[in-house]
Write a protein that holds these residues in place. Structure first.
Motif, PDB file in Angstrom:
ATOM      1  N   THR A  62       0.832  -1.208   0.000  1.00 38.45           N
ATOM      2  CA  THR A  62       0.000   0.000   0.000  1.00 38.45           C
ATOM      3  C   THR A  62       0.862   1.252   0.000  1.00 38.45           C
ATOM      4  O   THR A  62       0.581   2.222  -0.723  1.00 38.45           O
ATOM      5  CB  THR A  62      -0.928   0.001   1.226  1.00 38.45           C
ATOM      6  OG1 THR A  62      -1.776  -1.148   1.187  1.00 38.45           O
ATOM      7  CG2 THR A  62      -1.799   1.258   1.242  1.00 38.45           C
TER       8      THR A  62
ATOM      9  N   LEU B 257      -7.090  -1.411  -5.474  1.00 39.48           N
ATOM     10  CA  LEU B 257      -8.284  -2.256  -5.577  1.00 39.48           C
ATOM     11  C   LEU B 257      -8.013  -3.700  -5.166  1.00 39.48           C
ATOM     12  O   LEU B 257      -8.938  -4.446  -4.826  1.00 39.48           O
ATOM     13  CB  LEU B 257      -8.843  -2.211  -7.003  1.00 39.48           C
ATOM     14  CG  LEU B 257      -9.416  -0.852  -7.436  1.00 39.48           C
ATOM     15  CD1 LEU B 257      -9.940  -0.918  -8.859  1.00 39.48           C
ATOM     16  CD2 LEU B 257     -10.508  -0.387  -6.479  1.00 39.48           C
ATOM     17  N   TRP B 258      -6.731  -4.102  -5.184  1.00 43.19           N
ATOM     18  CA  TRP B 258      -6.383  -5.462  -4.756  1.00 43.19           C
ATOM     19  C   TRP B 258      -6.650  -5.662  -3.262  1.00 43.19           C
ATOM     20  O   TRP B 258      -6.613  -6.804  -2.773  1.00 43.19           O
ATOM     21  CB  TRP B 258      -4.915  -5.746  -5.069  1.00 43.19           C
ATOM     22  CG  TRP B 258      -4.000  -4.610  -4.746  1.00 43.19           C
ATOM     23  CD1 TRP B 258      -3.621  -3.590  -5.567  1.00 43.19           C
ATOM     24  CD2 TRP B 258      -3.364  -4.357  -3.488  1.00 43.19           C
ATOM     25  NE1 TRP B 258      -2.790  -2.715  -4.913  1.00 43.19           N
ATOM     26  CE2 TRP B 258      -2.614  -3.159  -3.633  1.00 43.19           C
ATOM     27  CE3 TRP B 258      -3.346  -5.023  -2.267  1.00 43.19           C
ATOM     28  CZ2 TRP B 258      -1.861  -2.626  -2.599  1.00 43.19           C
ATOM     29  CZ3 TRP B 258      -2.606  -4.499  -1.221  1.00 43.19           C
ATOM     30  CH2 TRP B 258      -1.869  -3.316  -1.397  1.00 43.19           C
ATOM     31  N   LEU B 259      -6.968  -4.582  -2.517  1.00 42.23           N
ATOM     32  CA  LEU B 259      -7.349  -4.718  -1.103  1.00 42.23           C
ATOM     33  C   LEU B 259      -8.781  -5.227  -0.961  1.00 42.23           C
ATOM     34  O   LEU B 259      -9.217  -5.551   0.156  1.00 42.23           O
ATOM     35  CB  LEU B 259      -7.206  -3.370  -0.398  1.00 42.23           C
ATOM     36  CG  LEU B 259      -5.764  -2.872  -0.182  1.00 42.23           C
ATOM     37  CD1 LEU B 259      -5.770  -1.438   0.313  1.00 42.23           C
ATOM     38  CD2 LEU B 259      -5.031  -3.780   0.800  1.00 42.23           C
ATOM     39  N   ASN B 260      -9.538  -5.264  -2.099  1.00 41.02           N
ATOM     40  CA  ASN B 260     -10.905  -5.807  -2.123  1.00 41.02           C
ATOM     41  C   ASN B 260     -11.825  -5.117  -1.121  1.00 41.02           C
ATOM     42  O   ASN B 260     -12.534  -5.758  -0.340  1.00 41.02           O
ATOM     43  CB  ASN B 260     -10.890  -7.317  -1.858  1.00 41.02           C
ATOM     44  CG  ASN B 260     -10.176  -8.088  -2.943  1.00 41.02           C
ATOM     45  OD1 ASN B 260     -10.359  -7.801  -4.126  1.00 41.02           O
ATOM     46  ND2 ASN B 260      -9.341  -9.040  -2.555  1.00 41.02           N
ATOM     47  N   SER B 261     -11.813  -3.790  -1.163  1.00 45.08           N
ATOM     48  CA  SER B 261     -12.669  -2.995  -0.279  1.00 45.08           C
ATOM     49  C   SER B 261     -13.775  -2.354  -1.097  1.00 45.08           C
ATOM     50  O   SER B 261     -13.519  -1.711  -2.118  1.00 45.08           O
ATOM     51  CB  SER B 261     -11.839  -1.923   0.428  1.00 45.08           C
ATOM     52  OG  SER B 261     -12.672  -0.952   1.031  1.00 45.08           O
ATOM     53  N   GLY B 262     -15.034  -2.520  -0.624  1.00 40.42           N
ATOM     54  CA  GLY B 262     -16.163  -1.908  -1.315  1.00 40.42           C
ATOM     55  C   GLY B 262     -16.073  -0.399  -1.324  1.00 40.42           C
ATOM     56  O   GLY B 262     -16.432   0.258  -2.309  1.00 40.42           O
TER      57      GLY B 262
ATOM     58  N   TYR C  11     -13.681   0.722  -4.016  1.00 38.58           N
ATOM     59  CA  TYR C  11     -14.295   0.625  -5.341  1.00 38.58           C
ATOM     60  C   TYR C  11     -15.235   1.804  -5.591  1.00 38.58           C
ATOM     61  O   TYR C  11     -15.305   2.347  -6.702  1.00 38.58           O
ATOM     62  CB  TYR C  11     -15.061  -0.691  -5.485  1.00 38.58           C
ATOM     63  CG  TYR C  11     -14.229  -1.817  -6.049  1.00 38.58           C
ATOM     64  CD1 TYR C  11     -14.026  -1.922  -7.426  1.00 38.58           C
ATOM     65  CD2 TYR C  11     -13.650  -2.772  -5.219  1.00 38.58           C
ATOM     66  CE1 TYR C  11     -13.265  -2.942  -7.958  1.00 38.58           C
ATOM     67  CE2 TYR C  11     -12.880  -3.801  -5.739  1.00 38.58           C
ATOM     68  CZ  TYR C  11     -12.693  -3.884  -7.112  1.00 38.58           C
ATOM     69  OH  TYR C  11     -11.931  -4.902  -7.634  1.00 38.58           O
TER      70      TYR C  11
ATOM     71  N   PRO D 208     -11.971  -5.433 -13.295  1.00 35.64           N
ATOM     72  CA  PRO D 208     -11.130  -6.390 -12.559  1.00 35.64           C
ATOM     73  C   PRO D 208     -10.106  -7.117 -13.423  1.00 35.64           C
ATOM     74  O   PRO D 208      -8.944  -7.237 -13.038  1.00 35.64           O
ATOM     75  CB  PRO D 208     -12.146  -7.372 -11.962  1.00 35.64           C
ATOM     76  CG  PRO D 208     -13.393  -6.551 -11.812  1.00 35.64           C
ATOM     77  CD  PRO D 208     -13.404  -5.610 -12.982  1.00 35.64           C
ATOM     78  N   SER D 209     -10.503  -7.595 -14.608  1.00 41.77           N
ATOM     79  CA  SER D 209      -9.573  -8.358 -15.438  1.00 41.77           C
ATOM     80  C   SER D 209      -8.403  -7.491 -15.884  1.00 41.77           C
ATOM     81  O   SER D 209      -7.245  -7.919 -15.852  1.00 41.77           O
ATOM     82  CB  SER D 209     -10.295  -8.945 -16.655  1.00 41.77           C
ATOM     83  OG  SER D 209     -10.917  -7.910 -17.414  1.00 41.77           O
TER      84      SER D 209
ATOM     85  N   ASN E 204      -6.220  -6.540 -12.744  1.00 43.34           N
ATOM     86  CA  ASN E 204      -5.344  -7.642 -12.337  1.00 43.34           C
ATOM     87  C   ASN E 204      -4.165  -7.789 -13.286  1.00 43.34           C
ATOM     88  O   ASN E 204      -3.046  -8.120 -12.864  1.00 43.34           O
ATOM     89  CB  ASN E 204      -6.136  -8.948 -12.295  1.00 43.34           C
ATOM     90  CG  ASN E 204      -7.154  -8.968 -11.166  1.00 43.34           C
ATOM     91  OD1 ASN E 204      -6.989  -8.277 -10.162  1.00 43.34           O
ATOM     92  ND2 ASN E 204      -8.220  -9.750 -11.323  1.00 43.34           N
TER      93      ASN E 204
END
Length: 396
Positions: free
Chosen positions: A164, A219-224, A227, A286-287, A290
């Motif tokens: 981060t 965004l790789w932290l997967n937090s709404g 996003y 996402p694709s 990533n």
């Protein structure tokens, strides 16, 4: 002082060439990671950072010379950058390297304090707004190195915090300081461009997008929540792109650069900026996100798109306009053409290598081709530095 930056670019290219050699050949006396740290730190501090801060000072005090106090700060920036390129290959993240890195950060703070508290300037209003946000982003980017330094001091192995911090630093450098400082100089040195109707919306949207686009790198932290903020950032990027296109359509008849060579470099720079904006906005998918942040050649390609394609081409266009390449027209073009060929080859090869990794068709030949591209970058940067030795009248 700008001529020193050209030699710094040659040093950056030399280290990059050495890194490519290290991938292919055994060079036991060189530590790859330490050399990579030196390459990154010196590219940021010795080439881009030093050049942009120097151009800010020149533009602020034009046509007068830069005052002694400001020169001393710029020399502190330059000296700390040289210190980093000398110590990182030997000591890595050791005390000598961290000392010079700290001096560089402190020098930036001093420069920003002088810039914000100095006397009023006649620089165009849009340029003042961009300079304010550019320097604010420069200060914000220091959060990353400070956190990383604290982690090293406390022997912390928090991988998420480490990543981060790195991406926060990169965002505020690439999408903040680099981008905004380039456009601050562009508008400040071309009042006719700043006076166009689409200029103000473009400037305001570009500045407004700086903070909400930070989550695009996280965004790789997967937090709404991230996003959601990133979606706002993407909308602002799209609006910035639309305003930028309108601004471009209004520039017909305005002399952007003094020479055809400078205008060509400026076009390549702005084309790279457009690619940067599109790729940044696309990472919310996402694709694609990533691929960009998980595929090393693609990451390097994106960073080089901004570093070489956008910022470096712009800086070279400025140097051409200021008379830094004074030989005959063909000889003047040759070094820049060699360097430009290296940039384009490097970008194309990194893109193909990244696609090869994604598709499972990667080949070792890419490393040899990338070595050749880095050789072009080295040859071009050295030739540019040498060709700038001849005196000219418009220099600082």
């Amino acid at each position: 002082m700008l001529q020193l930056g050209l030699w710094n670019l040659a040093i950056v290219a030399l280290i990059g060439f050495t890194l490519r050699c290290k991938i292919l050949f055994e060079i036991p006396f060189l530590d790859y990671r330490n050399l990579l740290r030196a390459h990154g730190h010196f590219a940021f501090a010795g080439w881009i950072g030093f050049m942009l801060l120097t151009l800010m000072a020149i533009q602020r005090f034009a046509p007068a010379k830069i005052p002694l106090g400001w020169r001393r700060v710029l020399w502190a920036v330059y000296t700390s950058a040289i210190g980093m390129v000398l110590t990182y290959p030997v000591f890595g993240n050791g005390a000598p390297s961290l000392f010079f890195a700290s001096v560089y950060i402190l020098s930036n703070f001093v420069f920003v304090a002088m810039f914000f508290t100095g006397r009023a300037t006649t620089v165009e209003k849009s340029a003042r707004v961009l300079n304010f946000w550019a320097l604010s982003s420069l200060l914000a980017s220091s959060i990353g190195p400070v956190v990383l330094g604290s982690m090293m001091a406390n022997h912390s192995a928090n991988a998420l915090l480490h990543r981060t911090s790195v991406y926060t630093f990169l965002h505020f450098q690439y999408n903040g300081f680099f981008t905004l400082a380039v456009f601050a100089h562009l508008f400040g040195s071309r009042p006719a461009l700043a006076a166009l109707p689409a200029a103000r919306p473009f400037v305001l949207l570009l500045c407004a997008a700086t903070l909400p686009t930070l989550p695009l790198s996280l965004l790789w932290l997967n937090s709404g929540l991230l996003y959601g903020v990133a979606a706002i950032g993407v909308l602002l990027l799209i609006a910035t792109a639309i305003a930028g296109w309108r601004l471009y359509r209004q520039t017909h008849g305005i002399k952007i650069s003094e020479t055809p060579l400078a205008r060509g470099l400026m076009r390549l720079s702005m084309l790279s900026f457009a690619g940067k904006v599109l790729l940044s906005a696309g990472t919310i998918i996402p694709s694609l996100g990533n691929a960009v942040y998980g595929d090393r050649p693609v990451i390097i390609g994106f960073l080089h798109l901004v570093f070489l394609g956008f910022v470096s081409f712009y800086l070279l266009a400025v140097l051409v306009d200021r008379g830094y390449f004074t030989f005959g027209s063909r000889l003047r073009r040759a070094p820049i053409m060699v360097f430009g060929a290296g940039v384009l080859a490097n970008e194309a090869l990194l893109l193909l290598q990244g696609l090869g990794i994604l598709l499972g068709t990667n080949s070792g030949y890419f490393n040899w081709a990338l070595l050749a591209a880095s050789a072009l970058l080295l040859a071009g940067s050295l030739l540019m530095a040498l060709s700038a030795l001849r005196p000219a009248g418009k220099r600082e």
